[in-house]
Design an enzyme around this catalytic site. Sequence first.
Site, PDB file in Angstrom:
ATOM      1  CG  ASP A 123      -2.117   0.805   0.971  1.00 43.55           C
ATOM      2  OD1 ASP A 123      -2.655   1.158  -0.073  1.00 43.55           O
ATOM      3  OD2 ASP A 123      -2.886   1.141   1.908  1.00 43.55           O
TER       4      ASP A 123
HETATM    5  N1  LIG Z   1       2.101   9.402  11.897  1.00 40.28           N
HETATM    6  C1  LIG Z   1       1.223  10.404  11.346  1.00 40.28           C
HETATM    7  N2  LIG Z   1       1.284  11.798  11.314  1.00 40.28           N
HETATM    8  C2  LIG Z   1       0.328  12.500  10.930  1.00 40.28           C
HETATM    9  N3  LIG Z   1      -1.000  12.124  10.502  1.00 40.28           N
HETATM   10  C3  LIG Z   1      -1.205  10.649  10.459  1.00 40.28           C
HETATM   11  C4  LIG Z   1       0.031   9.928  10.822  1.00 40.28           C
HETATM   12  N4  LIG Z   1      -0.801   8.561  10.597  1.00 40.28           N
HETATM   13  C5  LIG Z   1      -2.103   8.790  10.014  1.00 40.28           C
HETATM   14  N5  LIG Z   1      -2.267  10.284  10.033  1.00 40.28           N
HETATM   15  C6  LIG Z   1      -3.290  10.647   9.265  1.00 40.28           C
HETATM   16  O1  LIG Z   1      -4.396   9.884   8.908  1.00 40.28           O
HETATM   17  C7  LIG Z   1      -4.721   9.498   8.167  1.00 40.28           C
HETATM   18  C8  LIG Z   1      -5.083   7.924   7.815  1.00 40.28           C
HETATM   19  O2  LIG Z   1      -3.855   7.061   8.524  1.00 40.28           O
HETATM   20  P1  LIG Z   1      -3.429   5.668   7.943  1.00 40.28           P
HETATM   21  O3  LIG Z   1      -3.156   5.795   6.509  1.00 40.28           O
HETATM   22  O4  LIG Z   1      -2.604   5.062   8.619  1.00 40.28           O
HETATM   23  O5  LIG Z   1      -4.746   4.901   8.286  1.00 40.28           O
HETATM   24  P2  LIG Z   1      -5.772   4.199   7.325  1.00 40.28           P
HETATM   25  O6  LIG Z   1      -7.060   3.717   7.994  1.00 40.28           O
HETATM   26  O7  LIG Z   1      -4.907   2.771   6.974  1.00 40.28           O
HETATM   27  O8  LIG Z   1      -5.941   4.818   6.093  1.00 40.28           O
HETATM   28  P3  LIG Z   1      -6.098   4.203   4.464  1.00 40.28           P
HETATM   29  O9  LIG Z   1      -6.604   2.908   4.501  1.00 40.28           O
HETATM   30  O10 LIG Z   1      -7.351   5.174   3.931  1.00 40.28           O
HETATM   31  O11 LIG Z   1      -5.018   4.328   3.733  1.00 40.28           O
HETATM   32  C9  LIG Z   1      -3.632   9.835   7.088  1.00 40.28           C
HETATM   33  O12 LIG Z   1      -3.827   9.993   5.604  1.00 40.28           O
HETATM   34  C10 LIG Z   1      -2.956  11.109   7.699  1.00 40.28           C
HETATM   35  O13 LIG Z   1      -3.782  12.103   7.669  1.00 40.28           O
HETATM   36 MG   LIG Z   2      -3.353   5.268   4.575  1.00 40.41          MG
END
Ligand SMILES: Nc1ncnc2c1ncn2[C@@H]1O[C@H](COP(=O)(O)OP(=O)(O)OP(=O)(O)O)[C@@H](O)[C@H]1O
Ligand SMILES: [Mg+2]
Length: 273
Positions: A183
Amino acid sequence: MRIPDALAVTWAHEPEWLAALPGLLEELADVWGLALEEPVDTPHSLVIPAGDAVLKLNAPSHVEADTEADALARWGGEGAVRLLARDDERRALLVERCVPGTRLWDAGLDEAEVIAALLPRLQVELREPHPFTRLADEADRWAEDVPRWYEASGRPFERVLVDLAVDTYRTVDRSASWLVNQDLHGGNVLAAEREPWLVIDPKPLAGERELEASGLLRNADDVSRWLDMLAGLGLDRERARAWGVAHNLAWAWDEVRHDWHENHVAEARRIFG
Ligand SMILES: Nc1ncnc2c1ncn2[C@@H]1O[C@H](COP(=O)(O)OP(=O)(O)OP(=O)(O)O)[C@@H](O)[C@H]1O
Ligand SMILES: [Mg+2]
């Protein structure tokens, strides 16, 4: 603490986890000494900033995220956010917060150039024992599943896509053991201070380097240009394209609806060219 609506929709089939979230958050905030802020409106996991850190909780059946913390630990902050703490029982991790946290997608930069600088640092060779699922094992499963889903759904798109995918699964290099991320794309690369760009949200596997093309090509405007970049890093151009099709097709099946995500199939078609 408010649970984002989108998260509740995605995990409606895991009502016990959704119901347990407020309690889990209270426990984690207590153990890790966190002052939790507002959750990020994101559908796949619960992401809550807390000062210099970000707390992330993955749903129990979100198996691709099983070794997210292991990948971050392996990278040790090199090109990716630092893992600050983990609680595997609660499927929680605490990572370094990226400030300003702008997504590479939104930065108006040449994304391929930024990724080209990061990727060689992230693709490390793994030695046994390691906790990561092997691409070869996933490929064996996909080689059975994808044709079965295709038949069960009445062959709703071109057979060539399935044929290329199955050929790619069946020819998987069983000896390759690179740490690769299913991803990686500009939505999971955030602007930071410690380094200009840091990767978040890995869905790791151990296997062929070319698998890493999947997320990049899925989100690419110009597939050829991304393939050129990957070839410039020593990846096999056609194998990268093949995994782009094969992996995106494997991820295109919705287990809950028992049907294809049309947009993911369209992405596989676009990568096929
Ligand atoms: N370490 C971090 N620092 C700042 N913002 C963060 C961080 N981790 C996550 N975020 C915020 O949260 C959002 C979602 O995080 P992440 O991609 O880890 O989650 P997800 O649920 O797996 O998302 P997706 O499946 O939509 O990619 C990111 O796009 C960002 O805006
Ligand atoms: Mg993500």
